[in-house]
Enzyme design. Structure first.
Site, PDB file in Angstrom:
ATOM      1  N   PRO A   1     -26.296 -15.636 -36.020  1.00 53.04           N
ATOM      2  CA  PRO A   1     -26.731 -16.798 -35.243  1.00 53.04           C
ATOM      3  C   PRO A   1     -25.672 -17.886 -35.326  1.00 53.04           C
ATOM      4  O   PRO A   1     -25.376 -18.374 -36.415  1.00 53.04           O
ATOM      5  CB  PRO A   1     -28.032 -17.229 -35.941  1.00 53.04           C
TER       6      PRO A   1
ATOM      7  N   CYS B   1     -28.847 -22.772 -43.746  1.00 48.48           N
ATOM      8  CA  CYS B   1     -27.977 -23.781 -43.141  1.00 48.48           C
ATOM      9  C   CYS B   1     -27.746 -24.925 -44.117  1.00 48.48           C
ATOM     10  O   CYS B   1     -28.703 -25.578 -44.544  1.00 48.48           O
ATOM     11  CB  CYS B   1     -28.589 -24.306 -41.841  1.00 48.48           C
TER      12      CYS B   1
ATOM     13  N   LYS C   1     -32.777 -15.612 -43.780  1.00 49.57           N
ATOM     14  CA  LYS C   1     -31.343 -15.688 -44.072  1.00 49.57           C
ATOM     15  C   LYS C   1     -31.143 -16.799 -45.091  1.00 49.57           C
ATOM     16  O   LYS C   1     -31.577 -17.931 -44.863  1.00 49.57           O
ATOM     17  CB  LYS C   1     -30.541 -15.967 -42.798  1.00 49.57           C
TER      18      LYS C   1
ATOM     19  N   ASP D   1     -17.361 -14.434 -44.473  1.00 45.32           N
ATOM     20  CA  ASP D   1     -15.921 -14.146 -44.450  1.00 45.32           C
ATOM     21  C   ASP D   1     -15.572 -12.712 -44.062  1.00 45.32           C
ATOM     22  O   ASP D   1     -14.616 -12.147 -44.605  1.00 45.32           O
ATOM     23  CB  ASP D   1     -15.291 -14.466 -45.818  1.00 45.32           C
TER      24      ASP D   1
END
Length: 316
Positions: A31, A115, A157, A217
């Site tokens: 996302p 987030c 997440k 990454d």
């Protein structure tokens, strides 16, 4: 090895859990605010991406406003599946109401518990939820109890705690509540560009019975393969790596010209706003253009100017 990831065919599977039970590593588009919208999802699916997420949507706004629903969530009847809609939420019933709205058009929802942006955390969204396992439990349970479709997935997440025992405990509680899978970004809330703790993802994976997705990454298919072997993760989620090379999962080391052509065709067909259309091309062409070319291309200000440039320089 790398072939294991390249050769997974884009199944016409609608239940995401079937992907995780396929015995292959699930290749996932993350996302991404502004970027993982329908046109870009359409592009990466052409290049061996198995599962796509929408950008994060604030559930309360989505439920309250038809305008927000129209602008934040766009899909189509064919091709954009399997699809996970990611929500930022802090109230169980609000998340449920949002899930009910998207249920006919998607295959699951994901609760953003990762987030790290200040605005999100100050509102009670995102990574602050990793410190509120009971609230995560309540939100997941509500969705599970109120959505009739048993194939509709509910995932989360997360980022990791500095004390990994807390993260393992959180994940085990989420699993007991009925979470379908957990995506782990292997950094703490405070970490931005520090190395990803793949060892932490491995420990979490070993502590769980449900699928675990590794994130952080992953820039190339080789990175994806390495992270899979380091962590044992069932899926690999990629953000910036796919922005830079949407054909990454299909085994391309840099964006092929055919992918750029595909983006132009798809973006124009979907009526993609110029800024988004242009930004995606800037990312895709980062590795294949000189500094001088970037200076010219990055300041182009209209779709026609971009199309002329691509035609004159690349025959696209």
């Amino acid at each position: 090895m790398i072939g294991d990831i390249v050769e997974t065919k884009q199944c016409q599977v609608k239940d995401p859990m079937d992907l995780f039970h396929s015995g292959q590593v699930v290749k996932i588009c993350a996302p991404m605010v502004r970027y993982s919208k329908l046109a870009f999802r359409t592009l990466v699916r052409k290049y061996s991406c198995d599962l796509c997420y929408t950008p994060m949507i604030v559930a309360a706004d989505f439920v309250r406003s038809a305008k927000a629903r129209d602008s934040e969530f766009t899909t189509n009847k064919v091709g954009d599946r399997p699809l996970i809609v990611q929500f930022a939420a802090k109230e169980a019933q609000v998340l449920c109401d949002a899930a009910r709205i998207v249920c006919p058009f998607a295959d699951g929802i994901d609760l953003n518990c990762g987030c790290p942006q200040r605005w999100a955390m100050s509102e009670g969204y995102g990574a602050c939820l990793i410190n509120k396992p009971e609230l995560i439990r309540d939100m997941v349970r509500h969705v599970r109890n109120q959505i009739d479709n048993p194939g509709f997935s509910v995932s989360i997440k997360i980022r990791i705690h500095e004390d990994l025992k807390r993260t393992v405990d959180l994940c085990q509680k989420a699993e007991a509540t009925g979470v379908s899978w957990i995506t782990v970004h292997g950094r703490s809330v405070q970490e931005r560009h520090q190395p990803v703790h793949y060892d932490a993802i491995k420990i979490i994976k070993q502590s769980m019975s449900i699928p675990v997705v590794a994130n952080g990454d992953i820039k190339t298919l080789k990175d994806a393969e390495n992270v899979h072997h380091l962590t044992g993760a069932d899926g690999i989620m990629v953000a910036r790596g796919l922005l830079a090379n949407p054909a990454m999962f299909a085994g391309y080391e840099e964006t092929p010209l055919e992918c750029i052509q595909d983006w132009v065709d798809i973006a124009l067909e979907h009526g993609t706003p110029f800024t988004c259309f242009h930004h995606h091309l800037m990312y895709m062409m980062e590795r294949i253009t000189s500094k001088q070319e970037k200076k010219v291309f990055n300041v182009l200000s209209s779709t026609s100017a971009v199309l002329d440039y691509l035609n004159n320089h690349y025959g696209v």
